[in-house]
Scaffold this active site. Structure first.
Site, PDB file in Angstrom:
ATOM      1  N   PHE A   1       0.830  -1.198   0.000  1.00 40.99           N
ATOM      2  CA  PHE A   1       0.000   0.000   0.000  1.00 40.99           C
ATOM      3  C   PHE A   1       0.871   1.257   0.000  1.00 40.99           C
ATOM      4  O   PHE A   1       1.711   1.415  -0.867  1.00 40.99           O
ATOM      5  CB  PHE A   1      -1.016  -0.062   1.139  1.00 40.99           C
ATOM      6  CG  PHE A   1      -2.107  -1.070   0.897  1.00 40.99           C
ATOM      7  CD1 PHE A   1      -3.073  -0.847  -0.073  1.00 40.99           C
ATOM      8  CD2 PHE A   1      -2.168  -2.259   1.619  1.00 40.99           C
ATOM      9  CE1 PHE A   1      -4.077  -1.791  -0.329  1.00 40.99           C
ATOM     10  CE2 PHE A   1      -3.163  -3.199   1.374  1.00 40.99           C
ATOM     11  CZ  PHE A   1      -4.127  -2.962   0.391  1.00 40.99           C
ATOM     12  N   SER A   2       0.710   2.143   0.978  1.00 42.96           N
ATOM     13  CA  SER A   2       1.339   3.469   0.864  1.00 42.96           C
ATOM     14  C   SER A   2       2.837   3.490   1.122  1.00 42.96           C
ATOM     15  O   SER A   2       3.465   4.546   0.948  1.00 42.96           O
ATOM     16  CB  SER A   2       0.631   4.460   1.785  1.00 42.96           C
ATOM     17  OG  SER A   2      -0.651   4.756   1.264  1.00 42.96           O
ATOM     18  N   ILE A   3       3.443   2.372   1.490  1.00 45.53           N
ATOM     19  CA  ILE A   3       4.910   2.353   1.461  1.00 45.53           C
ATOM     20  C   ILE A   3       5.376   2.484   0.011  1.00 45.53           C
ATOM     21  O   ILE A   3       6.510   2.887  -0.252  1.00 45.53           O
ATOM     22  CB  ILE A   3       5.482   1.088   2.133  1.00 45.53           C
ATOM     23  CG1 ILE A   3       4.969   0.959   3.574  1.00 45.53           C
ATOM     24  CG2 ILE A   3       7.007   1.130   2.154  1.00 45.53           C
ATOM     25  CD1 ILE A   3       5.419  -0.309   4.274  1.00 45.53           C
TER      26      ILE A   3
END
Length: 392
Positions: free
Chosen positions: A114-116
């Site tokens: 996801f947002s990594i």
């Protein structure tokens, strides 16, 4: 036993029960997060051929230890279960010192982070900046002229990197009628209600009545736009650029993947899937000041700016001070401002890449938490990482 029955025994549901409409929901996410390419169109990010992963290092000696999780005594194993952990990798001074996998996850599996993904995309921007191909202070429209007329018309790349774009958009993960749901449809993550592409969606967004650069606002579309910016600056497609600038110089062992929309635009904000050890290697590269086994990936000055720079006032004006009271956000990485000056990448549903420079520890954690955002559990995760760093 048929393969279908084996699947159901492992996961508690049939493969055909997982759909584009429910793949991020419990219980289906435990399988889907490891198999995003079966749900969403994806592109391969190749690792170098011939790399071989070493055997996992047993974490058993640590699993029974009791740690303090914000005033609650809990075993390491108990917390891993409570936080829906799928995989954990721990490095100390550049060596893997512990691995843990849930019964349903194989060590070689690629799990969505996801947002990594945002943090990885920013590394590409940092590499291009070091080569003189990308100016963080340049207007967005220098790279994406079609953004004229949108919120990004007066924004700089720096505003995009630091989430200080004054963007009229909310991260309403669970609202099917929101602009966020339209965003998810454009990325092909939700059942489609039209033919809008990710790029078309991004250049339709409008500003709030506030200048850019004043307030930290966590808005994922900024990072998908950054994916387009690095493509335009480099002349390469996102997956090719990631392989050339990060994945292969890093010494990643497993191929990575990124989801793409109908015209092939990468979901640079949240669509990358990697193996848990390769994610830890990204953290180790950052801990080492931008250097990995293949040489320098980003300038040391860029890493120093990422982990020490940023606007504390903009952070205080934002809504994430509950997580890091005195933190900052720079180049799509979070600064904790804790005693160890730890920094991290964070993704919804419990994805973490946590780097403690003082302890010389890197922890990558992949999870399938039921809720996209769980503020109390985020605080517990940070306490858990601090406890692990003190023990390895």
């Amino acid at each position: 036993m048929t393969s279908s029955n084996a699947f159901e025994q492992a996961f508690g549901f049939a493969r055909q029960d997982v759909t584009l409409g429910n793949w991020r929901e419990k219980p289906f996410n435990r399988w889907a997060f490891q198999n995003v390419g079966e749900m969403v169109r994806s592109t391969r990010i190749p690792a170098l051929e011939g790399k071989v992963e070493s055997a996992p290092v047993d974490l058993a000696g640590l699993l029974t230890e009791i740690v303090d999780i914000n005033g609650r005594n809990e075993s390491v194993a108990g917390f891993l279960e409570r936080s829906s952990t799928d995989a954990l990798a721990v490095m100390k001074k550049g060596r893997f010192v512990g691995d843990w996998f849930a019964p349903e996850m194989r060590p070689e599996a690629r799990h969505i982070i996801f947002s990594i993904s945002k943090s990885l995309t920013a590394i590409l921007a940092g590499s291009l900046e070091g080569e003189g191909k990308l100016d963080p202070n340049a207007p967005v429209t220098d790279y994406v002229p079609e953004a004229t007329g949108s919120v990004y018309a007066k924004a700089t790349v720096r505003h995009v990197l630091d989430m200080t774009v004054s963007l009229d958009f909310e991260e309403a993960y669970l609202d099917p009628e929101s602009a966020f749901a339209r965003y998810r449809r454009a990325t092909m993550w939700n059942p489609s209600g039209g033919s809008e592409t990710l790029r078309e969606f991004l250049v339709s967004l409008q500003p709030l009545d506030e200048p850019h650069g004043q307030t930290f606002r966590y808005r994922s579309p900024n990072s998908d736009l950054l994916g387009i910016i690095v493509e335009r600056a480099s002349g390469q497609r996102y997956a090719e650029l990631m392989a050339d600038k990060l994945w292969q110089p890093l010494g990643a062992v497993r191929d990575a993947f990124v989801s793409v929309d109908a015209e092939g635009s990468a979901r640079a904000a949240g669509g990358v899937s990697v193996a848990v050890r390769d994610l830890a290697r990204v953290g180790e590269m950052m801990r080492q000041g931008g250097v990995a086994e293949g040489g320098r990936i980003v300038p040391q000055a860029w890493v120093e700016d990422t982990i020490h720079g940023g606007d504390a006032v903009a952070w205080q004006r934002g809504t994430m001070t509950n997580l890091f009271a005195h933190g900052r956000y720079r180049n799509k990485w979070y600064q904790s401002a804790n005693a160890a000056q730890a920094f991290c990448g964070i993704g919804i549903h419990g994805q973490w890449l946590y780097i403690d420079p003082k302890a010389e520890v890197v922890i990558s954690k992949m999870s399938s938490q039921a809720l996209p955002v769980d503020d109390p559990l985020d605080l517990d995760n940070v306490a858990f990482f601090e406890a692990i760093c003190a023990r390895v």
